[in-house]
Design a protein around this motif. Sequence first.
Motif: not given
Length: 509
Positions: A268, A270, A83, A312, A45, A81, A306-307, A85, A88
Amino acid sequence: MVQGAVLVAGTTSDAGKSAVVAGVCRWLHRRGVSVAPFKAQNMSNNSVVTPDGGEIGRAQAMQAFASGIAPSVDLNPVLLKPGGDRTSQVVVRGRADGQVSALSYRHRTAALSDVVADSLARLRARHDVVVCEGAGSPAEINLRATDLANMGFARRNDLPVLVVGDIDRGGVLAHLFGTLAVLDPADQALVAGFVINKFRGDPRLLEPGLDRLRELTGRPTLGVLPFAEGLWLDAEDSLSAVADGVLGHPAPPRGGQWLRVAVVRFPRISNATDAEALACEPGVAVRYVTEPSRIADTDVVVLPGTKATVSDLAWLRASGMADAVRAHAGSGRPVLGICGGYQMLGHTVSDPDGAEAAPGTTVAGLGLLDLEIAFDPVKHLATPTATAWGETVTGYEIHHGRVVRSGDPGLIGDEGSDRGHVLGTHWHGLAENDGFRRLLLTRLAGEAGRTGFVVAQDTSFAAERSRQVDLLADLVEHHLDTSSLEHVIGHGAPPGLPVLTSGLAASPA
């Protein structure tokens, strides 16, 4: 002049592949060789926007800097990337191209293999040497059939392979031997040798083990790189360079006081590397934090990128960090939000089309800025230049969220928000502009009441980045067998290398 290519693989993630690639690239560049880095598939990320308008892993941009070339999408044609668990976002040649799970991604690798091959071919046509970086470990044989970045990539492109092991983790000789042993004979034939990374102590103590490793495998160890304290910028996973939560190695303050900066470590997170420019400054102590008590005695709170802004933000509330950030701002102490962290500072965040969260999601922000955010399905990528506080500044933008309403003055022209002690921007890399960073730190220290903090006027972030990649090149020059390295790059793995019997069936070419 050497010409060719090599793949630097690792026994594990964070074994030092990125650093070795950067060091080899810088060493070759200093000798006048036209060189480029390459990573077929990255999962990170931490990314940047290239001059050709795409998004690649930040490590490849750092390696491009070490090579003396501009970053391009060819350096990292596939970027994953995370996003969540299990999912991506896939970025192909710099552009977002859907979401995948670990299982569904396997169905895309055949087509992506052609994308990878095309990018590598373009780089090899433009440069004398391409230094490729693997992903994770080639010993992940459960993934071998759809491998894009390790032995499958090496086999398809007939590349010699060097395997790097991190001795700081312990068991490095077993890691190197075992990595080779689990590969099938055709893959083993491409492994030309080993490199040991992060060694502390007297190398003579290691020599008997290296001699025995060569007896067992028929392959030399091309060098033992010593542990170097001064390397922490642009790490593939920047948090791996953090000791005891502190980023970098803060120099003593020029004045009578430190400025203490807490960077919230989102699940997450980034582009955490935005904090690195602050950590380069004397007297600025930057620490990653994940629980409220670490904010109570800090001067500045940074909410980074953050992704996954919505999830988050939910973590921020559930952990008690949201209340701590609001209390910090309520006391008049400064808060800085960057990209996703900036979006959290507003009144609402909505995602009508499901760019990052469930379609139709709307959640309340922290309410520290008069701001409303809505997510677009198309990611915004840009490398803008503007004037901020009288300084010419550059940066880069990578975000789905856009400002749909703002009642606060802009931080950079109309971009961002400036409410005195609460600031925010979508720009990454803003603090890498030396003049602006000095003004920012002066402002933050004043808002925090740190009247004894003195901003250094001689810190150059670009010079510090150059120093670190030159240090990597020095390690390569002085501690690797560079003659053998050149021979491997130019001629490939020697024929007739021994095969270790593992009992595994042959892997697909």
